[in-house]
Write an enzyme that holds these catalytic residues in place. Structure first.
Site, PDB file in Angstrom:
ATOM      1  N   LYS A   1     -59.808  52.939  31.249  1.00  0.00           N
ATOM      2  CA  LYS A   1     -58.393  52.970  31.644  1.00  0.00           C
ATOM      3  C   LYS A   1     -57.734  54.026  30.751  1.00  0.00           C
ATOM      4  CE  LYS A   1     -54.481  49.837  32.505  1.00  0.00           C
ATOM      5  NZ  LYS A   1     -54.408  50.022  33.981  1.00  0.00           N
ATOM      6  N   ALA A   2     -57.862  55.267  31.184  1.00  0.00           N
ATOM      7  CA  ALA A   2     -57.458  56.412  30.364  1.00  0.00           C
ATOM      8  C   ALA A   2     -56.145  57.019  30.845  1.00  0.00           C
ATOM      9  CB  ALA A   2     -58.559  57.478  30.391  1.00  0.00           C
TER      10      ALA A   2
END
Length: 319
Positions: A172-173
Site C-alpha cells: 500500500k504505497a
C-alpha cells in the site's frame, strides 16, 4: 435499453481537524505538523501508509478495527519497498492508540504514513531519513450515507490497474495511488460516484480504493489477489463474515461483463466499509438498490465492529 444518465454524486466534507498529530515519536499541534518542500516522498511518492478506523462499541467504548492486521500490512508494505521503519510494530500500535486518546476521539479514521525526509534528493533512497507520522480525525461514510444505504453508481475506468511486476501491488504505497486518483477523477467527471479498474489482462481488479464482491446465481465472488488488487483487510473480514453466515464465496477471475449481470455488487474498504453498487456503466445491477445479501453482510459487519458479535471481538482493540 440503457437508462439515461442520472447524477447522484456525493461530495466529501472538508477535513475535520483534530488537535494533535504524532510525528517521529512525539505529538505536535495539528497546524505545526509540517514537512519541508524538498521532502523526498513529496517528489517521488516513495512511502507507505495505512487507513484504519476506530468505532464506538455497543458498550460505549472506543475500539480500533483490526489494528494488528493494519500495522502488519504497513510493515509488509515497507519490506516490499525496501524501507526500514525506525519503530517497532508494538511502538506503532501504541502510538495509534495514543493518538486517539490524545485527541479525545470516540470514532475516527486513522492515517499512519511512513515517508522519506529532505536530507537527500535523487532517485536513490539510500541514506534518506525515514520518518513516521500518525494522524486521526472524525470521518463519516466515505461514499456518503445515501450511497451506503441506496447504492452508488460506478463505471469501468479507462485506466488499468498496475501490473503485478511493475509496482508490486501487495504494497500500500503512496505513489501507486496516482493510478487510483486518475480513475476516480475520470469517474466523477463522467457523472459517477466511483471507478472500477481492470488489470492489464482485462480482468476485474478493484475500485479506486476498494475491493469488489458480486453475487451471481446465489454465489458470492471476489477477484483473485493475482489480479493486481490490494489484499484488503475489510475484504478478509467479509470473507470471514460469509463463513459465519454460511454464504458460499469463492475468489477467482472475473470479467467485465460478469459485473453487468450480477444480481448484487458491493465494494469494501476501510474508508468505504461495505458500500452497495446499484449501477455500473449505466446498467442497473439487480433491482437497482442494495440487495438482501449485501444488506445482511453490511449489517453483520457493523454489528461486528460495534462489538456485538462475540466471534469477532478479537478484531477490536479497545482504546
Amino acid at each position: 435499453m440503457i437508462p439515461a444518465l442520472t447524477t447522484t454524486l456525493w461530495v466529501p466534507n472538508t477535513l475535520e481537524k483534530s488537535e494533535k498529530i504524532w510525528i517521529d515519536g512525539k505529538f505536535v499541534p495539528w497546524h505545526e505538523a509540517n514537512v519541508h518542500v524538498l521532502t523526498h516522498t513529496l517528489h517521488y511518492g516513495y512511502g507507505v501508509f495505512e487507513g484504519i478506523r476506530c468505532y464506538q462499541t455497543h458498550d460505549k467504548k472506543s475500539a480500533v478495527f483490526r489494528l494488528n492486521e493494519h500495522v502488519d500490512r504497513l510493515f509488509n508494505s515497507a519490506v516490499i519497498l525496501g524501507i526500514n521503519i525506525p519503530f517497532t510494530r508494538e511502538a506503532i500500535r501504541a502510538a495509534i492508540l495514543n493518538v486517539i486518546r490524545e485527541n479525545k476521539l470516540v470514532e475516527c479514521y486513522i492515517r499512519p504514513i511512513v515517508f522519506l525526509g529532505h536530507n537527500k534528493m535523487g532517485l536513490n533512497p539510500n541514506g534518506v531519513d525515514v520518518r513516521v507520522a500518525i494522524a486521526a480525525w472524525p470521518w463519516g461514510a466515505y461514499l456518503g450515507d445515501e450511497g451506503m444505504n441506496r447504492g452508488i453508481r460506478v463505471k469501468i475506468s479507462s485506466f488499468a490497474r498496475h501490473h503485478v511486476n511493475i509496482t508490486m501491488t501487495r504494497a500500500k504505497a503512496c505513489g501507486y495511488y496516482i493510478n487510483s486518483i486518475l480513475a476516480k477523477a475520470e469517474a466523477v467527471q463522467d457523472g459517477y460516484d466511483e471507478a472500477i479498474l481492470l488489470d492489464t489482462n482485462g480482468l476485474v481488479s478493484e475500485g479506486s480504493g476498494e475491493n469488489i464482491f458480486l453475487l451471481h446465481r446465489g454465489r458470492l465472488r471476489t477477484p483473485s489477489l493475482s489480479c493486481a488488487n490490494l489484499e484488503g483487510i475489510t475484504r478478509d473480514a467479509v470473507i470471514q463474515i460469509c463463513e459465519h453466515l454460511n454464504i458460499p464465496l469463492a475468489d477467482g477471475f472475473i470479467t467485465r461483463d460478469e459485473l453487468y449481470i450480477a444480481e448484487e455488487l458491493f465494494l469494501t474498504g476501510t474508508a468505504a466499509e461495505i458500500t452497495p453498487v446499484r449501477e455500473i456503466d449505466n446498467r442497473t445491477i439487480g433491482a437497482g438498490k442494495k440487495g438482501p445479501t449485501t444488506d445482511l453482510i453490511q449489517k453483520t459487519f457493523f454489528e461486528a465492529v460495534r462489538g456485538e458479535i462475540p466471534k469477532f471481538r478479537h478484531w477490536l482493540t479497545e482504546v
